[in-house]
Design a protein around this motif. Structure first.
Motif, PDB file in Angstrom:
ATOM      1  N   HIS A  30       0.846  -1.423  -0.007  1.00 28.46           N
ATOM      2  CA  HIS A  30      -0.124  -0.151  -0.169  1.00 28.46           C
ATOM      3  C   HIS A  30       0.894   1.246   0.082  1.00 28.46           C
ATOM      4  O   HIS A  30       0.426   2.276  -0.142  1.00 28.46           O
ATOM      5  CB  HIS A  30      -0.782   0.226   1.202  1.00 28.46           C
ATOM      6  N   MET A  31       2.223   1.221   0.303  1.00 30.01           N
ATOM      7  CA  MET A  31       3.103   2.278   0.243  1.00 30.01           C
ATOM      8  C   MET A  31       3.238   3.024  -1.273  1.00 30.01           C
ATOM      9  O   MET A  31       2.933   2.221  -2.060  1.00 30.01           O
ATOM     10  CB  MET A  31       4.424   1.906   0.939  1.00 30.01           C
ATOM     11  N   SER A  32       3.372   4.168  -1.099  1.00 29.88           N
ATOM     12  CA  SER A  32       3.788   4.816  -2.365  1.00 29.88           C
ATOM     13  C   SER A  32       5.404   4.504  -2.618  1.00 29.88           C
ATOM     14  O   SER A  32       6.087   4.283  -1.520  1.00 29.88           O
ATOM     15  CB  SER A  32       3.776   6.457  -2.504  1.00 29.88           C
ATOM     16  N   PHE A  33       5.892   4.645  -3.673  1.00 31.99           N
ATOM     17  CA  PHE A  33       7.518   4.398  -3.986  1.00 31.99           C
ATOM     18  C   PHE A  33       8.047   5.349  -3.161  1.00 31.99           C
ATOM     19  O   PHE A  33       9.135   5.003  -2.413  1.00 31.99           O
ATOM     20  CB  PHE A  33       7.871   4.719  -5.370  1.00 31.99           C
ATOM     21  N   LEU A  34       7.847   6.543  -2.981  1.00 32.64           N
ATOM     22  CA  LEU A  34       8.495   7.474  -2.109  1.00 32.64           C
ATOM     23  C   LEU A  34       8.353   7.131  -0.620  1.00 32.64           C
ATOM     24  O   LEU A  34       9.435   7.463   0.269  1.00 32.64           O
ATOM     25  CB  LEU A  34       8.045   8.945  -2.139  1.00 32.64           C
ATOM     26  N   GLU A  35       7.354   6.605  -0.242  1.00 35.23           N
ATOM     27  CA  GLU A  35       6.947   6.225   1.186  1.00 35.23           C
ATOM     28  C   GLU A  35       7.948   5.052   1.593  1.00 35.23           C
ATOM     29  O   GLU A  35       8.559   4.913   2.701  1.00 35.23           O
ATOM     30  CB  GLU A  35       5.751   5.904   1.459  1.00 35.23           C
ATOM     31  N   MET A  36       8.265   4.145   0.460  1.00 32.40           N
ATOM     32  CA  MET A  36       9.140   3.103   0.751  1.00 32.40           C
ATOM     33  C   MET A  36      10.689   3.774   0.928  1.00 32.40           C
ATOM     34  O   MET A  36      11.196   3.173   1.845  1.00 32.40           O
ATOM     35  CB  MET A  36       9.083   2.219  -0.539  1.00 32.40           C
ATOM     36  N   LEU A  37      10.879   4.531   0.202  1.00 40.87           N
ATOM     37  CA  LEU A  37      12.039   5.310   0.186  1.00 40.87           C
ATOM     38  C   LEU A  37      12.395   6.088   1.675  1.00 40.87           C
ATOM     39  O   LEU A  37      13.500   6.149   2.159  1.00 40.87           O
ATOM     40  CB  LEU A  37      12.423   6.179  -0.828  1.00 40.87           C
ATOM     41  N   ASP A  38      11.085   6.479   2.070  1.00 44.18           N
ATOM     42  CA  ASP A  38      11.312   7.266   3.365  1.00 44.18           C
ATOM     43  C   ASP A  38      11.742   6.219   4.477  1.00 44.18           C
ATOM     44  O   ASP A  38      12.432   6.485   5.425  1.00 44.18           O
ATOM     45  CB  ASP A  38       9.880   7.849   3.843  1.00 44.18           C
ATOM     46  N   ARG A  59       3.463  15.219  -3.596  1.00 40.50           N
ATOM     47  CA  ARG A  59       3.181  13.846  -3.769  1.00 40.50           C
ATOM     48  C   ARG A  59       1.768  13.462  -4.132  1.00 40.50           C
ATOM     49  O   ARG A  59       1.000  12.447  -3.717  1.00 40.50           O
ATOM     50  CB  ARG A  59       3.459  13.397  -2.281  1.00 40.50           C
ATOM     51  N   GLU A  60       1.285  14.372  -5.062  1.00 44.65           N
ATOM     52  CA  GLU A  60      -0.015  14.087  -5.621  1.00 44.65           C
ATOM     53  C   GLU A  60       0.034  13.948  -7.067  1.00 44.65           C
ATOM     54  O   GLU A  60      -1.069  14.193  -7.753  1.00 44.65           O
ATOM     55  CB  GLU A  60      -1.038  15.076  -4.973  1.00 44.65           C
ATOM     56  N   GLY A  61       1.038  14.085  -7.644  1.00 45.72           N
ATOM     57  CA  GLY A  61       1.205  14.074  -9.116  1.00 45.72           C
ATOM     58  C   GLY A  61       0.952  15.372  -9.766  1.00 45.72           C
ATOM     59  O   GLY A  61       0.749  15.353 -10.973  1.00 45.72           O
ATOM     60  N   ILE A  62       1.103  16.432  -8.919  1.00 45.64           N
ATOM     61  CA  ILE A  62       0.907  17.756  -9.613  1.00 45.64           C
ATOM     62  C   ILE A  62       1.736  18.742  -9.707  1.00 45.64           C
ATOM     63  O   ILE A  62       1.603  19.845 -10.547  1.00 45.64           O
ATOM     64  CB  ILE A  62      -0.664  18.491  -8.954  1.00 45.64           C
ATOM     65  N   CYS A  63       2.780  18.534  -8.892  1.00 45.68           N
ATOM     66  CA  CYS A  63       3.838  19.795  -8.954  1.00 45.68           C
ATOM     67  C   CYS A  63       4.901  19.571  -9.748  1.00 45.68           C
ATOM     68  O   CYS A  63       5.718  20.526  -9.992  1.00 45.68           O
ATOM     69  CB  CYS A  63       4.293  19.714  -7.428  1.00 45.68           C
ATOM     70  N   GLY A  64       5.457  18.256 -10.029  1.00 45.88           N
ATOM     71  CA  GLY A  64       6.374  18.057 -11.268  1.00 45.88           C
ATOM     72  C   GLY A  64       7.900  17.927 -10.279  1.00 45.88           C
ATOM     73  O   GLY A  64       8.809  17.737 -10.953  1.00 45.88           O
ATOM     74  N   MET A  65       7.562  17.839  -8.977  1.00 42.29           N
ATOM     75  CA  MET A  65       9.163  17.857  -8.382  1.00 42.29           C
ATOM     76  C   MET A  65       9.652  16.471  -8.334  1.00 42.29           C
ATOM     77  O   MET A  65      10.997  16.430  -8.468  1.00 42.29           O
ATOM     78  CB  MET A  65       9.059  18.462  -6.953  1.00 42.29           C
ATOM     79  N   CYS A  66       8.935  15.559  -8.461  1.00 45.84           N
ATOM     80  CA  CYS A  66       9.436  14.166  -8.230  1.00 45.84           C
ATOM     81  C   CYS A  66       9.841  13.476  -9.512  1.00 45.84           C
ATOM     82  O   CYS A  66       9.524  14.125 -10.450  1.00 45.84           O
ATOM     83  CB  CYS A  66       8.517  13.232  -7.609  1.00 45.84           C
ATOM     84  N   GLY A  67      10.709  12.424  -9.420  1.00 43.09           N
ATOM     85  CA  GLY A  67      11.059  11.855 -10.670  1.00 43.09           C
ATOM     86  C   GLY A  67      12.492  11.314 -10.620  1.00 43.09           C
ATOM     87  O   GLY A  67      13.413  12.132 -10.514  1.00 43.09           O
ATOM     88  N   CYS A  84       5.637   9.790  -7.353  1.00 41.18           N
ATOM     89  CA  CYS A  84       4.984   9.684  -6.049  1.00 41.18           C
ATOM     90  C   CYS A  84       3.633   9.416  -5.980  1.00 41.18           C
ATOM     91  O   CYS A  84       3.207   8.930  -5.026  1.00 41.18           O
ATOM     92  CB  CYS A  84       4.921  11.385  -5.741  1.00 41.18           C
ATOM     93  N   GLN A  85       3.036   8.708  -7.255  1.00 38.34           N
ATOM     94  CA  GLN A  85       1.924   8.449  -7.135  1.00 38.34           C
ATOM     95  C   GLN A  85       1.987   6.874  -7.316  1.00 38.34           C
ATOM     96  O   GLN A  85       1.010   6.220  -7.529  1.00 38.34           O
ATOM     97  CB  GLN A  85       0.948   8.861  -8.415  1.00 38.34           C
ATOM     98  N   LEU A  86       3.161   6.216  -7.678  1.00 40.60           N
ATOM     99  CA  LEU A  86       3.465   4.846  -8.022  1.00 40.60           C
ATOM    100  C   LEU A  86       3.409   4.108  -6.822  1.00 40.60           C
ATOM    101  O   LEU A  86       4.062   4.569  -5.822  1.00 40.60           O
ATOM    102  CB  LEU A  86       4.899   4.910  -8.688  1.00 40.60           C
ATOM    103  N   HIS A  87       2.775   3.214  -6.596  1.00 34.81           N
ATOM    104  CA  HIS A  87       2.474   2.105  -5.499  1.00 34.81           C
ATOM    105  C   HIS A  87       3.261   1.033  -5.682  1.00 34.81           C
ATOM    106  O   HIS A  87       3.402   0.467  -6.714  1.00 34.81           O
ATOM    107  CB  HIS A  87       0.924   2.232  -4.988  1.00 34.81           C
ATOM    108  N   MET A  88       3.552   0.461  -4.436  1.00 32.17           N
ATOM    109  CA  MET A  88       4.603  -0.918  -4.400  1.00 32.17           C
ATOM    110  C   MET A  88       3.745  -1.915  -4.928  1.00 32.17           C
ATOM    111  O   MET A  88       4.190  -2.960  -5.045  1.00 32.17           O
ATOM    112  CB  MET A  88       5.081  -0.988  -2.859  1.00 32.17           C
TER     113      MET A  88
END
Ligand code: SF4
Ligand code: FES
Length: 260
Positions: A30-38, A59-67, A84-88
Motif C-alpha cells: 500500500h506504500m507509495s514508492f517515495l514512502e518506501m524510500l522514506d 506527492r499528488e502528481g501535480i507539482c512536477g518535483m519528483c522523478g 510519487c503516485q506509483l504504488h508498491m
C-alpha cells in the motif's frame, strides 16, 4: 515484500558517483514508492548513514518535483503516473530495482537522485507567459474560445515540468515540454499577440541551454505522466518556422520611437 535497490549515490554535482545496494524489507504494497524510500531512509538515519536524496513536494502528481529512473524508465513502469503516485503493489517480492537520476547534460546532478532543472525555468522565462496589459481586468465572457482550442490548450497546460521527457529521450531533447508550454498559450486568444516571438524565444533558448534535438523517437510521450502528445511538437515547429519566415528574432522588436 522485500526488495533489493541499487541506488545511484553521488555526494554532490561534479563528484564521482556509484551504485550502492540496499535491502528494503517488510515493504507494504500500500506504500507509495517515495514512502518506501522514506522507510529505507529512516533505517539509514538510525544507522548514522546519509539518507538517499530525492526531490518531491506535493506527492499528488501535480507539482512536477519528483522523478527518477526506475529500471531505465522515467517515473517507473506504470504509464501516466509520477513516481510519487506509483504504488508498491506494482512490484513483486524479490524484485531488484535500479534507481538513477534523470540523465541529461542540461540537468546536472545535485545529489543522488536530485537534478537541477533550472534549464526548464530558462525556457519558461524566455516566453512562457502572457504580458499583462495595464488597465482593469476585461470581462471574461467577451473573449470567446472555440471548444476544440480550449480542450487542446487545457491538455497542453497539464504539463507539470517534471523532466521525464528529457530523461527518457536518447537525445536529451526538451521538445515535448517546450511544445506544451508554447501551445497552451498559443492556442488561446490572449496568447496571440506574442505567439510568434514566444515560439522563437522558447525554441532557441531550449537549444541554447543544452537540450538535444528531436529525432522522433517519441520516448517522451511514452513516459510523460500527463499524456502530453507529440502532436504539440509539430504545432510548435510550425509556429517557429512561420515566425522565422516572417523575420521574427529572439530579441524583442524595438519601438519605432527608440524607447528600448
Ligand atoms: S511534457 Fe510530460 S514528461 Fe515532459 S515535463 Fe511535461 S509533464 Fe513532464
Ligand atoms: S511530488 Fe509533486 S508531482 Fe510528484
Amino acid at each position: 515484500m522485500n526488495l533489493t535497490l541499487k541506488v545511484w549515490r553521488q555526494p554532490k554535482g561534479g563528484a564521482a558517483g556509484r551504485f550502492v545496494t540496499y535491502e528494503a524489507k517488510d515493504i507494504s504494497s500500500h506504500m507509495s514508492f517515495l514512502e518506501m524510500l522514506d522507510v529505507l531512509n529512516e533505517g539509514l538515519v538510525k544507522k548514522g548513514e546519509d539518507p538517499i536524496a530525492f526531490d518531491h513536494d506535493c506527492r499528488e502528481g501535480i507539482c512536477g518535483m519528483c522523478g527518477f529512473m526506475i529500471n531505465g524508465s522515467a517515473h517507473g513502469p506504470q504509464r501516466g503516473t509520477t513516481v510519487c503516485q506509483l504504488h508498491m503493489r506494482h512490484f513483486k517480492d524479490g524484485d531488484v530495482l535500479t534507481l538513477e537520476p534523470w540523465r541529461s547534460a542540461a540537468f546536472p546532478v545535485v545529489k543522488d537522485l536530485i537534478v537541477d532543472r533550472v534549464a526548464f525555468d530558462k525556457v519558461i522565462q524566455a516566453g512562457g507567459y502572457i504580458s499583462v496589459p495595464s488597465g482593469s481586468a476585461p470581462e471574461a465572457n467577451l473573449t470567446r474560445v472555440p471548444k476544440p482550442d480550449a480542450d487542446l490548450a487545457f491538455e497542453a497546460a497539464a504539463c507539470i515540468g517534471c523532466g521525464a521527457c528529457v530523461a527518457q529521450c536518447p537525445n536529451g531533447a526538451a521538445q515535448l515540454f517546450t511544445s506544451a508550454k508554447v501551445s497552451h498559450l498559443g492556442l488561446l486568444p490572449q496568447g496571440q499577440p506574442e505567439r510568434s516571438q514566444r515560439a522563437v524565444r522558447m525554441v532557441e533558448t531550449m537549444e541554447a541551454v543544452g537540450f538535444g534535438s528531436c529525432s522522433n523517437y517519441t520516448e517522451c510521450e511514452a513516459v510523460c505522466p500527463k499524456g502530453i502528445s507529440v502532436s504539440y511538437i509539430a504545432r510548435m515547429n510550425r509556429d517557429y518556422v512561420l515566425a522565422k519566415l516572417d523575420g521574427v528574432t529572439r530579441e524583442p522588436a524595438r519601438s519605432a520611437k527608440g524607447g528600448g
